[in-house]
Design a protein around this motif. Sequence first.
Motif, PDB file in Angstrom:
ATOM      1  N   PRO A 149      -3.850  -0.635   8.243  1.00 39.59           N
ATOM      2  CA  PRO A 149      -3.967  -0.306   6.812  1.00 39.59           C
ATOM      3  C   PRO A 149      -5.379  -0.431   6.265  1.00 39.59           C
ATOM      4  O   PRO A 149      -5.750   0.270   5.321  1.00 39.59           O
ATOM      5  CB  PRO A 149      -3.016  -1.319   6.154  1.00 39.59           C
ATOM      6  N   ASP A 150      -6.193  -1.307   6.863  1.00 42.28           N
ATOM      7  CA  ASP A 150      -7.569  -1.479   6.394  1.00 42.28           C
ATOM      8  C   ASP A 150      -8.427  -0.234   6.609  1.00 42.28           C
ATOM      9  O   ASP A 150      -9.515  -0.127   6.041  1.00 42.28           O
ATOM     10  CB  ASP A 150      -8.240  -2.659   7.105  1.00 42.28           C
ATOM     11  N   ASP A 151      -7.956   0.702   7.437  1.00 45.21           N
ATOM     12  CA  ASP A 151      -8.756   1.897   7.711  1.00 45.21           C
ATOM     13  C   ASP A 151      -9.028   2.707   6.449  1.00 45.21           C
ATOM     14  O   ASP A 151     -10.027   3.435   6.386  1.00 45.21           O
ATOM     15  CB  ASP A 151      -8.062   2.779   8.742  1.00 45.21           C
ATOM     16  N   VAL A 152      -8.158   2.611   5.461  1.00 47.85           N
ATOM     17  CA  VAL A 152      -8.411   3.349   4.223  1.00 47.85           C
ATOM     18  C   VAL A 152      -9.702   2.876   3.583  1.00 47.85           C
ATOM     19  O   VAL A 152     -10.379   3.647   2.877  1.00 47.85           O
ATOM     20  CB  VAL A 152      -7.217   3.212   3.249  1.00 47.85           C
ATOM     21  N   TYR A 153     -10.073   1.624   3.825  1.00 42.13           N
ATOM     22  CA  TYR A 153     -11.347   1.123   3.306  1.00 42.13           C
ATOM     23  C   TYR A 153     -12.487   1.424   4.270  1.00 42.13           C
ATOM     24  O   TYR A 153     -13.487   2.040   3.896  1.00 42.13           O
ATOM     25  CB  TYR A 153     -11.273  -0.389   3.059  1.00 42.13           C
TER      26      TYR A 153
ATOM     27  N   GLN B 284       0.525  10.676  13.556  1.00 44.46           N
ATOM     28  CA  GLN B 284       0.202  12.100  13.568  1.00 44.46           C
ATOM     29  C   GLN B 284       0.940  12.893  12.486  1.00 44.46           C
ATOM     30  O   GLN B 284       0.382  13.837  11.918  1.00 44.46           O
ATOM     31  CB  GLN B 284       0.505  12.670  14.947  1.00 44.46           C
ATOM     32  N   GLN B 285       2.175  12.520  12.183  1.00 45.76           N
ATOM     33  CA  GLN B 285       2.899  13.253  11.147  1.00 45.76           C
ATOM     34  C   GLN B 285       2.272  13.036   9.782  1.00 45.76           C
ATOM     35  O   GLN B 285       2.100  13.986   9.007  1.00 45.76           O
ATOM     36  CB  GLN B 285       4.366  12.816  11.124  1.00 45.76           C
ATOM     37  N   ARG B 286       1.882  11.790   9.500  1.00 45.08           N
ATOM     38  CA  ARG B 286       1.234  11.505   8.217  1.00 45.08           C
ATOM     39  C   ARG B 286      -0.099  12.240   8.123  1.00 45.08           C
ATOM     40  O   ARG B 286      -0.468  12.754   7.069  1.00 45.08           O
ATOM     41  CB  ARG B 286       1.016   9.997   8.056  1.00 45.08           C
ATOM     42  N   GLN B 287      -0.823  12.271   9.232  1.00 46.69           N
ATOM     43  CA  GLN B 287      -2.102  12.984   9.246  1.00 46.69           C
ATOM     44  C   GLN B 287      -1.890  14.466   8.958  1.00 46.69           C
ATOM     45  O   GLN B 287      -2.636  15.072   8.176  1.00 46.69           O
ATOM     46  CB  GLN B 287      -2.762  12.796  10.611  1.00 46.69           C
ATOM     47  N   GLY B 288      -0.871  15.060   9.562  1.00 47.21           N
ATOM     48  CA  GLY B 288      -0.590  16.474   9.327  1.00 47.21           C
ATOM     49  C   GLY B 288      -0.224  16.758   7.881  1.00 47.21           C
ATOM     50  O   GLY B 288      -0.663  17.759   7.294  1.00 47.21           O
ATOM     51  N   ILE B 289       0.562  15.853   7.274  1.00 45.27           N
ATOM     52  CA  ILE B 289       0.937  16.035   5.872  1.00 45.27           C
ATOM     53  C   ILE B 289      -0.289  15.931   4.973  1.00 45.27           C
ATOM     54  O   ILE B 289      -0.465  16.716   4.033  1.00 45.27           O
ATOM     55  CB  ILE B 289       2.001  14.999   5.468  1.00 45.27           C
ATOM     56  N   ALA B 290      -1.168  14.962   5.258  1.00 48.09           N
ATOM     57  CA  ALA B 290      -2.366  14.776   4.435  1.00 48.09           C
ATOM     58  C   ALA B 290      -3.273  16.003   4.499  1.00 48.09           C
ATOM     59  O   ALA B 290      -3.836  16.429   3.476  1.00 48.09           O
ATOM     60  CB  ALA B 290      -3.119  13.525   4.880  1.00 48.09           C
ATOM     61  N   PHE B 291      -3.451  16.579   5.687  1.00 49.93           N
ATOM     62  CA  PHE B 291      -4.253  17.797   5.804  1.00 49.93           C
ATOM     63  C   PHE B 291      -3.588  18.966   5.077  1.00 49.93           C
ATOM     64  O   PHE B 291      -4.261  19.790   4.457  1.00 49.93           O
ATOM     65  CB  PHE B 291      -4.469  18.147   7.283  1.00 49.93           C
TER      66      PHE B 291
ATOM     67  N   ARG C 178      -2.418   6.603   1.484  1.00 49.98           N
ATOM     68  CA  ARG C 178      -3.354   5.801   2.271  1.00 49.98           C
ATOM     69  C   ARG C 178      -4.030   6.658   3.343  1.00 49.98           C
ATOM     70  O   ARG C 178      -5.215   6.485   3.646  1.00 49.98           O
ATOM     71  CB  ARG C 178      -2.607   4.638   2.916  1.00 49.98           C
ATOM     72  N   THR C 179      -3.288   7.584   3.915  1.00 44.45           N
ATOM     73  CA  THR C 179      -3.848   8.473   4.935  1.00 44.45           C
ATOM     74  C   THR C 179      -4.775   9.510   4.325  1.00 44.45           C
ATOM     75  O   THR C 179      -5.772   9.912   4.937  1.00 44.45           O
ATOM     76  CB  THR C 179      -2.712   9.177   5.697  1.00 44.45           C
ATOM     77  N   SER C 180      -4.488   9.931   3.117  1.00 39.76           N
ATOM     78  CA  SER C 180      -5.217  11.029   2.490  1.00 39.76           C
ATOM     79  C   SER C 180      -6.702  10.728   2.351  1.00 39.76           C
ATOM     80  O   SER C 180      -7.547  11.602   2.572  1.00 39.76           O
ATOM     81  CB  SER C 180      -4.613  11.336   1.118  1.00 39.76           C
ATOM     82  N   LEU C 181      -7.055   9.495   1.985  1.00 44.74           N
ATOM     83  CA  LEU C 181      -8.463   9.168   1.780  1.00 44.74           C
ATOM     84  C   LEU C 181      -9.238   9.085   3.087  1.00 44.74           C
ATOM     85  O   LEU C 181     -10.475   9.060   3.072  1.00 44.74           O
ATOM     86  CB  LEU C 181      -8.589   7.853   1.013  1.00 44.74           C
ATOM     87  N   ILE C 182      -8.531   9.027   4.221  1.00 44.12           N
ATOM     88  CA  ILE C 182      -9.202   9.102   5.517  1.00 44.12           C
ATOM     89  C   ILE C 182      -9.425  10.561   5.902  1.00 44.12           C
ATOM     90  O   ILE C 182     -10.403  10.902   6.567  1.00 44.12           O
ATOM     91  CB  ILE C 182      -8.369   8.370   6.590  1.00 44.12           C
ATOM     92  N   VAL C 183      -8.540  11.428   5.444  1.00 41.11           N
ATOM     93  CA  VAL C 183      -8.697  12.863   5.690  1.00 41.11           C
ATOM     94  C   VAL C 183      -9.826  13.433   4.842  1.00 41.11           C
ATOM     95  O   VAL C 183     -10.670  14.189   5.316  1.00 41.11           O
ATOM     96  CB  VAL C 183      -7.370  13.596   5.415  1.00 41.11           C
ATOM     97  N   THR C 184      -9.871  13.058   3.560  1.00 47.97           N
ATOM     98  CA  THR C 184     -10.929  13.534   2.668  1.00 47.97           C
ATOM     99  C   THR C 184     -11.032  12.638   1.453  1.00 47.97           C
ATOM    100  O   THR C 184     -10.020  12.136   0.950  1.00 47.97           O
ATOM    101  CB  THR C 184     -10.668  14.978   2.218  1.00 47.97           C
ATOM    102  N   SER C 185     -12.249  12.441   0.982  1.00 45.76           N
ATOM    103  CA  SER C 185     -12.454  11.677  -0.250  1.00 45.76           C
ATOM    104  C   SER C 185     -12.305  12.562  -1.475  1.00 45.76           C
ATOM    105  O   SER C 185     -12.342  12.069  -2.607  1.00 45.76           O
ATOM    106  CB  SER C 185     -13.852  11.048  -0.244  1.00 45.76           C
ATOM    107  N   ARG C 186     -12.138  13.862  -1.270  1.00 48.36           N
ATOM    108  CA  ARG C 186     -12.059  14.799  -2.393  1.00 48.36           C
ATOM    109  C   ARG C 186     -10.692  14.782  -3.054  1.00 48.36           C
ATOM    110  O   ARG C 186     -10.557  15.199  -4.209  1.00 48.36           O
ATOM    111  CB  ARG C 186     -12.369  16.221  -1.907  1.00 48.36           C
TER     112      ARG C 186
ATOM    113  N   VAL D 268      -6.239   9.752  -5.131  1.00 48.69           N
ATOM    114  CA  VAL D 268      -4.823   9.389  -5.119  1.00 48.69           C
ATOM    115  C   VAL D 268      -4.544   8.274  -6.118  1.00 48.69           C
ATOM    116  O   VAL D 268      -5.453   7.553  -6.559  1.00 48.69           O
ATOM    117  CB  VAL D 268      -4.387   8.956  -3.709  1.00 48.69           C
ATOM    118  N   VAL D 269      -3.276   8.129  -6.449  1.00 48.09           N
ATOM    119  CA  VAL D 269      -2.857   7.104  -7.410  1.00 48.09           C
ATOM    120  C   VAL D 269      -3.058   5.705  -6.847  1.00 48.09           C
ATOM    121  O   VAL D 269      -3.611   4.827  -7.511  1.00 48.09           O
ATOM    122  CB  VAL D 269      -1.377   7.318  -7.799  1.00 48.09           C
ATOM    123  N   LEU D 270      -2.634   5.489  -5.588  1.00 50.08           N
ATOM    124  CA  LEU D 270      -2.687   4.142  -5.014  1.00 50.08           C
ATOM    125  C   LEU D 270      -3.106   4.215  -3.547  1.00 50.08           C
ATOM    126  O   LEU D 270      -2.286   4.485  -2.674  1.00 50.08           O
ATOM    127  CB  LEU D 270      -1.322   3.452  -5.137  1.00 50.08           C
ATOM    128  N   PRO D 271      -4.375   3.947  -3.242  1.00 47.78           N
ATOM    129  CA  PRO D 271      -4.822   3.966  -1.847  1.00 47.78           C
ATOM    130  C   PRO D 271      -4.124   2.897  -1.003  1.00 47.78           C
ATOM    131  O   PRO D 271      -3.735   3.145   0.127  1.00 47.78           O
ATOM    132  CB  PRO D 271      -6.326   3.687  -1.945  1.00 47.78           C
TER     133      PRO D 271
END
Length: 696
Positions: free
Chosen positions: A208-212, A571-578, A598-606, A609-612
């Motif tokens: 989970p810390d990867d979002v940071y 991988q599924q979460r990554q695919g959804i975020a992209f 949480r996955t979205s901010l690793i895919v892109t900072s653009r 999100v409401v709650l990282p």
Amino acid sequence: MSKVDHVAVVPPRSAAAATPAPAEPGRLRSLIAAAPAVLTDAGVLAFALWTVLYHAAFLFSLAPSVTFTIWLAGCLVLAGVAVLRAVRRRPAAPPVEPATAAAPAATTGEAAGYPRRWLVVVLAAATVAAVTAGLANTTAGDGMSWWVPASAGAVAAVGGMLLIRRMWLSSPVTASVAPAPTAFQSGYALVVSLLVAISSFFIARNTPDDVYYVGKSVWIAERDIIPMNDFLFTENVAPPMGSQPPIASIEVFAGALGRVFGIHGASATWYVLLPVLAVLAILALWRLVQRWAPRRPLLAFSVAVAFLYLVAGSDAALGTFHLPRLYEGKGMFVSAVIPLMWLYLTNWFDNRSRWGLLLIVALSVTATGLTTTAAIILPMLVGAAAFAMLLVGRWKDALLAGAAAVAYPVGSVVVSQLVLDMAAATGADDAFFDAEYTYRRTLMIGVVGVICGLALWCGPLLARRRTPALLAAGGTLTLSVLLIPGVLELLSDLSGISVVLWRVPWLLALPTLVGLLCTVDIPARMPALRRVVGVGVAAAMVASFAVFATPMWSKESWVTVHDRPTWKLPQQRQGIAFWIKDLDRPDGLLLAPSVIMRTSLIVTSRVRVVLPRDFYLVEYDLNSDFAKDRLLLAKFADGTITPSEAEVAAAIDRLGVGTICVYKDNSYAREMAPRLGFEQFAERPAPGAVICFRRG
């Protein structure tokens, strides 16, 4: 006591050295033998240079990509200078293979420096401490006071230090000198490091810390800006978290690397940086094992690597801070900086060379660039080594090494708090664990805990004579004192650093000490029998790790093994975020299931999100609308609560939500979205079926 504190040990020239030999094979062997030292020292110096440039860049407001370009040019220039100097100093004849160019190692029979009676007492106390510490918090040790292992450990540590001090004063200086590694030994270490690096592509730990950590690298790669304020919840607007002083440089390095070479920040971290770090971490472990082991260094190194791979599972186990989390600065700190600092200190106290002191300074700068934890753990480590040297009268060397090792880490924290007005690291990580819990989190319980305890309290007696043994004893004594009930509580009250006190076992080079257990020698006349005993001990330990511990690749270690290189994300979460990133979304925040945000901010900072991550909200006022609204909406999107339409509408308006994406089976949120003024505009099929709504 010997009047000579240090000598230059020159390997004797063998008769074969005088005979002309093919130059190229000799040079190749020499290059392979020296490769681990060259690679690790170069890595330390390069990252130290980057950290200094990164900190200096704040004075000139340089973009990370500019700093990286300057650093890259500087590294190329310095590498060219080093190569030219090496060519000019190249000897006419190839150097002698250093396999036999060293002082003989001490054996158990040479424990002649230890009074047998007191040695038995120390070993008995160490065994009691290891067994009782390993049994604590198990059925067999139910109800046992932690004072039992703590007291026995203190007796073993003090007794071991006194015995080793006596040995240091009575043994010749050359007893501390390790044989230079052979080409075969270094080649073995290089092959292992490469295999570990390759495995890093296929092992993915959902952290989970990867979002940071990775999220910050992605931010920098996309924007070429160092966020001085919050970059998770806001666009660099809200005050930074207390754990976010701009000291650590590794996330900025990964982001700048991606920016300069046009690589996604996450790919730069996981596909470029991580395998390089893996090689350096394994070679750092090898160098300390080779320096400290009195015999069988390859066997001890193999056991140490097996320990890291087979003993994971626990969130604080050293195995989880190795390969799965090396790209987090603290992972590289405990896996590479700690063994290298013990190595550099050993070399410094033996040789007192300017180059050795420079490496200590550079390593302390590198540690600072990896994690702010360095400002806490390094003083403990260096203090342990300095105290050991003070006991043998080397106070000047101890003070000089101490100042070289802690000046930059401590100074950087002071500057960040006073000059930049950054808060101390508190909040999200503000937790305290007592001595018993600290031991079991890192050194484990049960059979593995007993083995780690034996390594802790017996390891110094097995290390090479004089400096290695004395420094190992200093580390053991320091940790033994910290594990006495009430000491960590007192330290927390006096310093306010409870945030990192559970990491105090990091000051030990524990994998190295575990490996040293298989170097035990017996007073047998047949060398073959001695080797059999060492191999038997190693096999028993590895078997114990395999049976009683959780390996690094287990799902219980939060690790997934893939059949191809992947990002360290489900991988599924990554695919959804992209998929969400590529949608035609309106302005405003994205509300989605917590794991997707949480996955979205690793895919892109653009995509904001409401709650990282809810864990970080403790850094802010939990009673504020800022926190309450985010928690309510995240649980609403997760489907774990069913708030009223009025509550959801108010929170959406206050936060400025523009897009809502929920799993298709969250019928409550799916049916409410149109009533909130959102219209469906996208649907992703199963698996991971998601429906998205945007403001009408």
